[in-house]
Design an enzyme around this catalytic site. Sequence first.
Site, PDB file in Angstrom:
ATOM      1  N   ASP A  37       0.839  -1.194   0.000  1.00  0.00           N
ATOM      2  CA  ASP A  37       0.000   0.000   0.000  1.00  0.00           C
ATOM      3  C   ASP A  37       0.879   1.250   0.000  1.00  0.00           C
ATOM      4  O   ASP A  37       0.624   2.200  -0.743  1.00  0.00           O
ATOM      5  CB  ASP A  37      -0.911  -0.025   1.230  1.00  0.00           C
ATOM      6  CG  ASP A  37      -1.731   1.241   1.392  1.00  0.00           C
ATOM      7  OD1 ASP A  37      -2.512   1.564   0.469  1.00  0.00           O
ATOM      8  OD2 ASP A  37      -1.584   1.913   2.434  1.00  0.00           O
ATOM      9  N   CYS A  38       1.920   1.249   0.807  1.00  0.00           N
ATOM     10  CA  CYS A  38       2.833   2.398   0.890  1.00  0.00           C
ATOM     11  C   CYS A  38       3.583   2.616  -0.417  1.00  0.00           C
ATOM     12  O   CYS A  38       3.713   3.743  -0.890  1.00  0.00           O
ATOM     13  CB  CYS A  38       3.843   2.198   2.017  1.00  0.00           C
ATOM     14  SG  CYS A  38       3.115   2.114   3.643  1.00  0.00           S
TER      15      CYS A  38
END
Length: 149
Positions: A37-38
């Site tokens: 996600d990051c």
Amino acid sequence: MEKSINFEFQDCINEVLDLKKVDPQSYSPLVLAYIGDCVYDLIIKSMVINKGNKQVSKLHLETSHYVQASAQSCMMRVMQEHLTEKEHQIYKRGRNAKSVSPAKNQSITDYRRATGFEALIGYLYLNKEYERILELVKIGLENLWKEGE
């Protein structure tokens, strides 16, 4: 160009912070999704700010269009046909993982497909397959742009 893409930011982080080497296979799919996600968020934010200086609220609005589960789900549908067998296996592990947090304003199908997408990105990142991440994200984004026309 090849050399600059392969500059190991991840290695730099590990060295400066004295982090141990860990096999990406040892992480749960939700941990892979957490880092994925990051990484995906950074890719999208890099793309959005490259379009020019804007108010942060406008940058956030444009970014949120790409990072929401429904967009990732849409991207994943077209990316699946481009995955290797191993990548598909990682995606399925992420998609089928039982998350404690419920889908927020998204269908459960989109949320699970997005979790698989993020797990795949996380796995590729931890394996230092940066070009592969960008290749797959580009395929997915092109599909999003096509559907938006």
